[in-house]
Design a protein around this motif. Structure first.
Motif, mmCIF file in Angstrom:
data_model
loop_
_atom_site.group_PDB
_atom_site.id
_atom_site.type_symbol
_atom_site.label_atom_id
_atom_site.label_comp_id
_atom_site.label_asym_id
_atom_site.label_seq_id
_atom_site.Cartn_x
_atom_site.Cartn_y
_atom_site.Cartn_z
ATOM 1 N N ARG A 59 0.847 -1.199 0.000
ATOM 2 C CA ARG A 59 0.000 0.000 0.000
ATOM 3 C C ARG A 59 0.881 1.247 0.000
ATOM 4 O O ARG A 59 1.999 1.227 0.523
ATOM 5 C CB ARG A 59 -0.911 0.008 1.228
ATOM 6 N N ASN A 60 0.374 2.322 -0.575
ATOM 7 C CA ASN A 60 1.149 3.561 -0.573
ATOM 8 C C ASN A 60 0.976 4.298 0.758
ATOM 9 O O ASN A 60 0.309 3.799 1.675
ATOM 10 C CB ASN A 60 0.766 4.444 -1.769
ATOM 11 N N ASP A 70 -0.792 6.649 1.592
ATOM 12 C CA ASP A 70 -2.185 6.975 1.896
ATOM 13 C C ASP A 70 -3.023 5.732 2.183
ATOM 14 O O ASP A 70 -4.243 5.823 2.384
ATOM 15 C CB ASP A 70 -2.810 7.743 0.725
ATOM 16 N N GLN A 85 -3.551 3.250 0.066
ATOM 17 C CA GLN A 85 -4.152 2.695 -1.137
ATOM 18 C C GLN A 85 -3.270 1.586 -1.711
ATOM 19 O O GLN A 85 -2.037 1.691 -1.705
ATOM 20 C CB GLN A 85 -4.346 3.790 -2.193
ATOM 21 N N LEU A 86 -3.888 0.532 -2.229
ATOM 22 C CA LEU A 86 -3.124 -0.548 -2.849
ATOM 23 C C LEU A 86 -2.364 -0.033 -4.070
ATOM 24 O O LEU A 86 -2.927 0.693 -4.896
ATOM 25 C CB LEU A 86 -4.062 -1.680 -3.278
ATOM 26 N N THR A 87 -1.114 -0.432 -4.194
ATOM 27 C CA THR A 87 -0.329 -0.011 -5.356
ATOM 28 C C THR A 87 -0.623 -0.888 -6.582
ATOM 29 O O THR A 87 -0.550 -0.410 -7.710
ATOM 30 C CB THR A 87 1.175 -0.089 -5.071
ATOM 31 N N LYS A 88 -0.924 -2.161 -6.339
ATOM 32 C CA LYS A 88 -1.143 -3.136 -7.426
ATOM 33 C C LYS A 88 0.016 -3.102 -8.424
ATOM 34 O O LYS A 88 -0.172 -3.219 -9.635
ATOM 35 C CB LYS A 88 -2.478 -2.876 -8.132
ATOM 36 N N HIS A 148 -4.436 -7.287 1.935
ATOM 37 C CA HIS A 148 -3.898 -6.307 0.979
ATOM 38 C C HIS A 148 -4.101 -6.702 -0.483
ATOM 39 O O HIS A 148 -3.402 -6.216 -1.358
ATOM 40 C CB HIS A 148 -2.394 -6.113 1.245
ATOM 41 N N TRP A 190 -6.822 -7.891 -3.908
ATOM 42 C CA TRP A 190 -7.948 -7.344 -4.660
ATOM 43 C C TRP A 190 -8.530 -8.428 -5.558
ATOM 44 O O TRP A 190 -7.956 -9.494 -5.731
ATOM 45 C CB TRP A 190 -7.520 -6.134 -5.471
#
Length: 343
Positions: A294-295, A297, A299-302, A339, A341
């Motif tokens: 995750r970054n 923030d 959010q997932l970087t994927k 973590h 998706w």
């Protein structure tokens, strides 16, 4: 249980070789590593694939097209994919002579050819080619500025070759490789390489040692008198480390570490891989994987489609137990639940 199906969960086969040999323990065969990977199952979930090292005695880099096809079929018949590949570049240090550096680049080229054939056979839908500097920290330290320039030059040439095959190269964050032995040295090497298809391979065990300043005390992030019960300080250190390296990260190894270094066979001392259930492990595997996946923030970087477990230099008796691999898979599943998706 989460329904996340990404990132895909891979096991590595090279722990059957790395740290083994005449002065350690016998190599564990590729087929044995494959068997344990395919047999692992937790709550109906299995490994999605394997990452492989393109070196003897597991894999003949120069095997025929028919041999590569048989390899692909063997893996596919177990409902597994192949992801990232490790290029056998250790015969030619990246900061070595002109001839040695040419050997390095040629090994990358051969690895990309091998990887391309696996893609054509439908068994390798994702993954990168992993490299390191193949140079010791001691030799690098004799002339840091010029040696980093040489490594970057070699990496650029290797990147240009890899680009012809649509491959990305991931430089391994391991403290035993010169020019890659600390987080600042690693970023310097990547910056100087300056190619769009170069990135960083984070390993939760090896890269963790960056924070402790092994082989580069000036780059230590955690205080020398660090209390391992101080989770807040550890999290802040992770944030600093991952803020610097996460933008480069294109390949990721889930692992556990007890805060020490270890080496066996011919392998230099690096971050000790521990079992997922090791009571001495300093990492909260699920939580700490999030710093990379995750970054800042949250959010997932994927940034990659699969993650891999790396457990090099475990005793053969441990790797021969199926429960070892079930425990590892269970840890990987928890990371994906937290973590992952749906893709």
């Amino acid at each position: 249980m989460s329904q996340n199906n990404y990132p895909k969960l891979h096991n590595a086969t090279w722990p059957g070789i790395v740290g083994k040999g005449p002065d350690s323990e016998p190599v564990i065969s590729f087929d044995e590593m494959l068997k344990h990977t395919a047999a692992a199952e937790v709550g109906g979930v299995k490994f999605d694939g394997i990452d492989i090292g393109l070196f003897d005695p597991h894999i003949d880099l120069d095997m025929s097209d028919d041999g590569i096809k048989k390899l692909a079929e063997k893996v596919q018949n177990l409902n597994l994919n192949i992801g990232s590949l490790v290029a056998p570049i250790w015969g030619g240090p990246a900061m070595g002579s002109k001839e040695e550096r040419a050997t390095f680049v040629e090994m990358v080229r051969k690895s990309c050819v091998f990887g391309q054939k696996l893609k054509e056979l439908g068994v390798r839908p994702y993954g990168v080619v992993r490299i390191d500097s193949a140079s010791s920290v001691e030799n690098w330290a004799k002339d840091p500025i010029n040696n980093t320039k040489l490594i970057a030059q070699t990496f650029r040439e290797a990147c240009d070759v890899a680009a012809d095959f649509g491959e990305k190269l991931a430089a391994e964050g391991e403290i035993c490789w010169g020019g890659m032995h600390s987080w600042r040295a690693m970023i310097d090497t990547l910056d100087q390489t300056n190619r769009p298809n170069i990135g960083f391979q984070a390993d939760m065990s090896h890269t963790f040692l960056y924070m402790l300043g092994y082989n580069s005390p000036d780059d230590r992030i955690l205080p020398k008198d660090f209390d391992w019960n101080d989770r807040e300080t550890l999290d802040e250190a992770f944030k600093k480390l991952t803020k610097a390296l996460r933008p480069w990260t294109i390949d990721f190894h889930v692992a556990q570490n007890d805060g020490t270094v270890f080496g066996s066979g011919s392998h230099d001392k690096t971050g000790r891989h521990c079992l997922a259930t090791d009571p001495n492990g300093k990492l909260d595997i699920t939580h700490d994987a999030g710093h990379w996946l995750r970054n800042a923030d949250g959010q997932l970087t994927k940034a990659f489609k699969h993650i891999c477990w790396d457990g090099c230099m475990f005793p053969n008796a441990v790797m021969g137990k199926q429960n070892t691999w079930n425990d590892i898979l269970a840890a990987m599943i928890k990371v994906r639940e937290a973590h992952g998706w749906v893709g």
